[in-house]
Structures are given as structure tokens and as C-alpha cells.
Design a protein around this motif. Structure first.
Motif, short mmCIF file in Angstrom:
data_model
loop_
_atom_site.label_atom_id
_atom_site.label_comp_id
_atom_site.label_asym_id
_atom_site.label_seq_id
_atom_site.Cartn_x
_atom_site.Cartn_y
_atom_site.Cartn_z
N ALA A 134 0.87 -1.17 0.00
CA ALA A 134 0.00 0.00 0.00
C ALA A 134 0.91 1.22 0.00
O ALA A 134 2.10 1.12 0.31
N CYS B 128 -3.46 3.03 5.41
CA CYS B 128 -2.74 1.92 4.77
C CYS B 128 -2.58 0.74 5.73
O CYS B 128 -2.73 -0.42 5.33
N GLY C 255 -3.76 -3.32 -3.26
CA GLY C 255 -3.68 -2.31 -2.21
C GLY C 255 -4.38 -1.03 -2.59
O GLY C 255 -5.22 -0.98 -3.49
N ARG D 264 -5.73 -1.19 5.89
CA ARG D 264 -5.86 -2.04 4.69
C ARG D 264 -5.05 -3.32 4.82
O ARG D 264 -5.54 -4.43 4.57
#
Lengths: 197, 197
Positions: free
Chosen positions: B99, B178, B156, B181
């Protein structure tokens, strides 16, 4: 051996002429040059956006090649084009030979200081920093140490030349030195010149 | 999951404080952050030059991690730091989740035009080129399409935030998105927001 020809020449109006010239040099040394704008080995899914199809095509090109030569001439700042550097890191992770060249010979530190101008300031320890107080690399390398290091780790070389600005994107002498390196590697020869580290 | 924290923060005078803050955020979401300046999994050969030991240490860190988060905030030019982008490409080639985030929200085209100033010129086809007649990418992306594409291909996200210049290297809101995620990915969840392509 197929060799991926990474570099920002894709942005030139005469990109296809540069591609053809690079491929001729590769062929003269027994290699097959593969340019990012060539049709990829398999067509990317039509439903993906145009830019993503370009990405997937380039990734497929790189996976299909046995080596990579990166044009690391500084591009809109003190460092190389980030698209090219992404591809360099990608091929290094695949464990295949990579080489790189720059048509600007100056060290990374001098180039970064030139780019920053008065915003570059000396540190008490003898180093340099920018206006955000971020340090400047000073290893006598051609670019960020991850770029030089990736090439070194792969057994390749970073070829530098000082080319007048008007010929910077078209002079292929340093490129040809990279081709000679990879061709020797593909034949299993020793590298033509000693590695620096 | 161990997550490599790529970014130019290594150049900050308070790099270790930034590292600690990022690691705390990772830990809060069940991940282990790995900073480039951490001791590598194995000591690089002592006979290699200092810069090459840093390179080899970072490569070993990346290979030891299950994912990577890249700070892609523009660095000394319109694009991200090339060292960070090298590492992003490397991890993408390993096939592990990546990411990225930027604390500058503006599109790559607008940023490149701002960087070039009067040297950016309109082309007859509606696009833009620089003083070397090299085209400017115009895909509405955050950076060069290889950077955005590598993140997209890995499943991502590229998180953008507009952070005042004085906080640009220290604001971690986009970074945390991020982390969320990658933590969801590590648990096998669906991505928290739909992918754009």
C-alpha cells in the motif's frame, strides 16, 4: 536473451526511433531488446483502465525478460524517473541481471545540492540537509543508494557518461556499455570490468 | 504480519521518533512495523562498503516482511523518493501486499506542471510536454503509472491526504489508513473500500 529496456524515453515524441536504435545495439551483441511500448506477451484484460493495461503489459514484459537495462538519467529532479526505478526494483527482486546508465556523470550529492540551491544547508557534522532538515545522501554514488545497490547486488554496473543536454535522451554510448555487460553475463563470461564493491 | 515501512523519513533528524510512531500504529492494528534503520535479520558482510551494507540490510528486511507500506509523498521533485519506489517495485515482484500514501493530494499532472512552470507547454493534441518535448502523464493518478499500477495490481490502495507543508513528514493519518488495509488483508478480510479498478 530478452532484455527489458526501461527508461523515460517512452515520453519522447520519437520514442519508437529510440526503441529501434536500442534494439539494433542489442541485436549486434546477440540480445533481443524489449521496449515498454511493444505489444505485451498477452493482452491485458480489456475491462481494466488504459493506464492499468499499460502497467500490466510492462509487468508482463519484465517477467518475460532475462535481464533489464535502465536509463537512470536524472528526470525532472535530481533522481531517475520513478517508473524506471520501480521496474529496476521489480527485476532485482526476480533475481535476474540488471544494469543501468546515466547520461549525466555528476554525483548524486552534487546534483541534489544543485537542485536545492540555497535550500541546501551544511550540517554541523559536515553533511548537508534540505529546508525540511532531511539529510542529503553522500556516498559518491550516481543516485539513491537503493538504486546503485540494486544494480550492484545483481552483479551489474552503473555506467555514467557526460552528454550535452541536447543529446541526453538520444546518446546511446553508455547504454551500449550496459548491453555489453549483459551480453557477457548471458554468455556466462566474467564481467568485462571489475565491480566496484 | 511484519510490514516494511518504506519512505524518505530515514533522512529526517527525528527518524527514530517517526519510526516509533509508525510502529505504535502498526501494533494497534495487530501488525509489526519494520523500519529501514532497524538491525537487519542478518548482518551484511563486513567487507562491503557502508552504503552497500545499508542496501543489503534493507533488501533482507523486505524479504523478511509479509507486506510493505510506502510513503510516496513527493520528494525533491514531482515524484516520490526513488529509494522508496525501488522497494515498492521489489515487494510487488515478490507478490506480497503493498500500500502507499502521499501527504500531498494533488494529481501527478498538476504537480508536474507546477514543478516545470513555464517549461510545461501544451501539445496540439491537448496534452502537455516539457522543454525536452517529453510528454506529461495525465491519468488522474497520484504518481507515475508504474507506481499507482504496482499498488493496484497488489490489491492495495494509494491513500492521499492534503497535509500542511510543516506537518508533511510527520502526519500519519493516511499512513494509518494503509495499515488498516494491510491488517484487513492479513486477516483475510475484504478490502475496507472498493478498489478503483
Amino acid at each position: 536473451m530478452r532484455v527489458y529496456l526501461a527508461g523515460p524515453e517512452v515520453f519522447l515524441p520519437d520514442a519508437l526511433e529510440v526503441a529501434a536504435a536500442k534494439k539494433r545495439i542489442c541485436a549486434a551483441h546477440g540480445l533481443e531488446g524489449v521496449f515498454p511500448l511493444d505489444p505485451p506477451p498477452a493482452a491485458p484484460p480489456a475491462e481494466r483502465p488504459y493506464w492499468m493495461r499499460i502497467y500490466l503489459g510492462n509487468e508482463a514484459h519484465i517477467r518475460s525478460c532475462g535481464g533489464l537495462i535502465a536509463n537512470l538519467t536524472p528526470f525532472r529532479g535530481p533522481s531517475a524517473d520513478v517508473g524506471t526505478v520501480f521496474e529496476l526494483g521489480f527485476m532485482r527482486a526476480l533475481g535476474r541481471p540488471v544494469a543501468g546508465y546515466s547520461n549525466v556523470a555528476e554525483d548524486f550529492l552534487a546534483r541534489t545540492r544543485g537542485f536545492l540551491g540555497d535550500a541546501a544547508r551544511p550540517r554541523a557534522d559536515g553533511g548537508w540537509e534540505d529546508a525540511d532538515r532531511m539529510g542529503l545522501e553522500d556516498f559518491g554514488l550516481a543516485d539513491n543508494l537503493m538504486v546503485d545497490g540494486g544494480i550492484e547486488a545483481a552483479g551489474g554496473g552503473f555506467e555514467r557518461a557526460e552528454v550535452p543536454a541536447g543529446r541526453r535522451w538520444h546518446d546511446l554510448a553508455a547504454f551500449e556499455r550496459c548491453v555489453i555487460r549483459l551480453a557477457a553475463d548471458a554468455r556466462g563470461d566474467q564481467w568485462p570490468s571489475a565491480s566496484s564493491a
